[in-house]
Design a protein around this motif. Sequence first.
Motif, PDB file in Angstrom:
ATOM      1  N   ALA A 530       0.824  -1.216   0.000  1.00 15.67           N
ATOM      2  CA  ALA A 530       0.000   0.000   0.000  1.00 15.67           C
ATOM      3  C   ALA A 530       0.856   1.264   0.000  1.00 15.67           C
ATOM      4  CB  ALA A 530      -0.930  -0.006   1.216  1.00 15.67           C
ATOM      5  N   LEU A 541      -4.772  -1.329  -0.303  1.00 17.13           N
ATOM      6  CA  LEU A 541      -5.524  -0.621   0.718  1.00 17.13           C
ATOM      7  C   LEU A 541      -6.943  -1.157   0.837  1.00 17.13           C
ATOM      8  CD1 LEU A 541      -5.592   1.664   2.778  1.00 17.13           C
ATOM      9  CD2 LEU A 541      -6.252   3.238   0.944  1.00 17.13           C
ATOM     10  N   ALA A 542      -7.555  -1.493  -0.301  1.00 19.29           N
ATOM     11  CA  ALA A 542      -8.909  -2.048  -0.282  1.00 19.29           C
ATOM     12  C   ALA A 542      -8.942  -3.360   0.509  1.00 19.29           C
ATOM     13  CB  ALA A 542      -9.402  -2.265  -1.712  1.00 19.29           C
ATOM     14  N   GLN A 543      -7.926  -4.184   0.344  1.00 23.39           N
ATOM     15  CA  GLN A 543      -7.876  -5.443   1.086  1.00 23.39           C
ATOM     16  C   GLN A 543      -7.656  -5.203   2.573  1.00 23.39           C
ATOM     17  OE1 GLN A 543      -8.607  -8.514   0.043  1.00 23.39           O
ATOM     18  NE2 GLN A 543      -9.172  -7.464  -1.851  1.00 23.39           N
ATOM     19  N   LEU A 544      -6.858  -4.196   2.899  1.00 22.52           N
ATOM     20  CA  LEU A 544      -6.661  -3.867   4.309  1.00 22.52           C
ATOM     21  C   LEU A 544      -7.970  -3.428   4.958  1.00 22.52           C
ATOM     22  CD1 LEU A 544      -3.261  -1.958   4.166  1.00 22.52           C
ATOM     23  CD2 LEU A 544      -3.682  -4.167   5.244  1.00 22.52           C
ATOM     24  N   LEU A 545      -8.742  -2.611   4.247  1.00 18.05           N
ATOM     25  CA  LEU A 545     -10.041  -2.180   4.769  1.00 18.05           C
ATOM     26  C   LEU A 545     -10.994  -3.364   4.934  1.00 18.05           C
ATOM     27  CD1 LEU A 545     -10.518   1.113   2.688  1.00 18.05           C
ATOM     28  CD2 LEU A 545      -9.916   0.898   5.118  1.00 18.05           C
ATOM     29  N   PHE A 546     -10.881  -4.326   4.022  1.00 17.03           N
ATOM     30  CA  PHE A 546     -11.742  -5.515   4.110  1.00 17.03           C
ATOM     31  C   PHE A 546     -11.449  -6.293   5.399  1.00 17.03           C
ATOM     32  CE2 PHE A 546     -11.988 -10.120   3.435  1.00 17.03           C
ATOM     33  CZ  PHE A 546     -13.341 -10.262   3.159  1.00 17.03           C
ATOM     34  N   LEU A 548     -10.715  -5.159   8.193  1.00 15.16           N
ATOM     35  CA  LEU A 548     -11.273  -4.514   9.384  1.00 15.16           C
ATOM     36  C   LEU A 548     -12.519  -5.223   9.883  1.00 15.16           C
ATOM     37  CD1 LEU A 548     -10.879  -0.699   8.632  1.00 15.16           C
ATOM     38  CD2 LEU A 548      -9.867  -1.972  10.524  1.00 15.16           C
ATOM     39  N   HIS A 550     -12.962  -8.537   9.699  1.00 19.51           N
ATOM     40  CA  HIS A 550     -12.675  -9.971   9.789  1.00 19.51           C
ATOM     41  C   HIS A 550     -13.313 -10.579  11.025  1.00 19.51           C
ATOM     42  CE1 HIS A 550     -10.331 -13.723   9.908  1.00 19.51           C
ATOM     43  NE2 HIS A 550     -10.118 -13.507   8.613  1.00 19.51           N
ATOM     44  N   CYS A 556      -8.341  -7.929  13.361  1.00 21.31           N
ATOM     45  CA  CYS A 556      -8.733  -6.504  13.291  1.00 21.31           C
ATOM     46  C   CYS A 556      -7.836  -5.654  14.188  1.00 21.31           C
ATOM     47  CB  CYS A 556     -10.195  -6.339  13.726  1.00 21.31           C
ATOM     48  SG  CYS A 556     -11.369  -7.328  12.784  1.00 21.31           S
ATOM     49  N   PHE A 559      -4.429  -5.147  12.640  1.00 16.84           N
ATOM     50  CA  PHE A 559      -4.489  -4.197  11.539  1.00 16.84           C
ATOM     51  C   PHE A 559      -4.506  -2.765  12.072  1.00 16.84           C
ATOM     52  CE2 PHE A 559      -7.405  -1.512   9.035  1.00 16.84           C
ATOM     53  CZ  PHE A 559      -6.579  -1.302   7.949  1.00 16.84           C
ATOM     54  N   CYS A 560      -5.347  -2.519  13.067  1.00 14.20           N
ATOM     55  CA  CYS A 560      -5.447  -1.163  13.617  1.00 14.20           C
ATOM     56  C   CYS A 560      -4.122  -0.743  14.255  1.00 14.20           C
ATOM     57  CB  CYS A 560      -6.567  -1.103  14.655  1.00 14.20           C
ATOM     58  SG  CYS A 560      -8.217  -1.379  13.960  1.00 14.20           S
TER      59      CYS A 560
END
Length: 561
Positions: A530, A541-546, A548, A550, A556, A559-560
Amino acid sequence: MLFFTYAYILFQDRSLRELAGRALSALAKYDLDYFTRFVLERLMPLTLSIDLCTRHGATLAVGELVLTLHECNFCIPVDMQRKVSSIVPAIGKARLYRGKGGEIMRSAVSRFIDCISCSAIYLTEKTKKSLLDTLTDNLKHPSGQIQCAAVEALRHFVQAYLVSLDETVPNMIISKYLELLDDPNVAARRGAALAFGIFPYKFLHTRWRDIMQKLCKSCLLPDKPDDLDAEARVNAVRGLVSVCETLARSSSNRISEDSSIYCFIKKDVMRVLFDALDDYAVDNRGDVGSWVREAAMDGLERCSYILCKYDTMIASDQLFPLFDDNIATDLIKGLAKQAVEKMNKIRGIAARILQRIIHYPQHFIPYIPHRNALEEIIPLDTDLKWEDPTISYPRLVQLLQFSCYSRCVLSGYVITVGGLQESLSKTSREALLEYIYVSDGATTQKINYRERMLSTDLLWLLQNYQKCNRVIIPTIKTIEILLSRKVFFNMEGHSLEFCSGLLDSLLIELKGTKDFTKLNKGISIFGYVASLMEPISLRALAQLLFFLGHQFPKVCFNFCY
């Protein structure tokens, strides 16, 4: 001295009884007639004693004495030979293989048969059959020690009593042992595979194809998940290679008529041995597949020598050699892969076999790609401790520069870099980074080439081992480690292509997975990607948002964080 030795034969400790039997036979050469007429005569009835220690010690001592008398060229009287030959059938008739001490007696009886076979004691046809049945039963025993003793006895028994018979008996024995290779009893399969390895040429040559095909099948992992016996596969590999050597050694004077044997070794046996290098079966004892891989490496070396020797003998008549460049490349690839994996013992064995294959003139192996470079990377130095990762990895990682070896070597190397052993992972990781950036006075152009080649090979691993967590998880961890060191970010236009392929593979691997390590490292890789330019950064980035959303809160949270 004789009194004390005799007393130890009846001693409670098994190892002392075995030692006493050999000691008693060593004394026999000082008075052969006395030991025959008095000692041997007194010991034979004790082989049926109700006391386990007595009958075990007596059986061993009789066998060792008979062998020593034979080695001293002493002619044992015929009546004495009859008594000696009747001991094993009498033990079987008394059912002394059952219950407590049965295993001890089986080992002793196998050694006894071994001794009388080497001594050429006269046996009737009925006794021969009885002894053969006894050895076959011992081969089917679960104890590896009993099986090995039976195999050694069978080797000499066949040579002494069965080789001279017509082909009916060998064919009958071969048919029986071929059936044992499919026996539901796994111990029977183990013993039969070992037995084929000691059979002489006369037993093998008429049905060699059936034997080798059956053994080839027994070398590989079966389809039944509840039948993954590693020892049976190890014995099958060893038996198969020994059969090849027996056939090749005895058919050297009949090259033209037995050329099909060598063709079978090339096309079938070598392929099975290469496939056995991918045996990574695991049970409660750990990586039991490593036993199979070790046997396969030894077999590949020995079969390579067979094919090369054949090519040398008929060089003037052969347009296309049996040992060609494809086999040579596969051989180095397979061994090099084992030489960079995580088990110290396997690394050492593989590296030393590579040394012999590359250097030894008495067994010259032709057609090896980049031989000159390999001779420098893997020198003929017997003092090199290949088990030490600080010695082996800095050398063997250099094989990644050769496209014909790189992918296979990398598939083993990532197991170490992304493995659980921190010290091993650190050593192999540092060796890899040094190879990319430091070795050979690396210029920017050379660094770029090595990064590009490495990235292409890593993508190949992700695609070729799809959903195989044994390789995929270490590969993902290796990629994450390299990205954290800024590797692959400056590949002159190839970075975007690599990252695109990487995202495609990660989407497949992470979909529906419950493996936290895979998810954690995958998310970390998405984060690195990203940071690149669009459009690849938007995909990551789209996959990272996805992730969130999980189902695992820990994913999650990571990731945060």
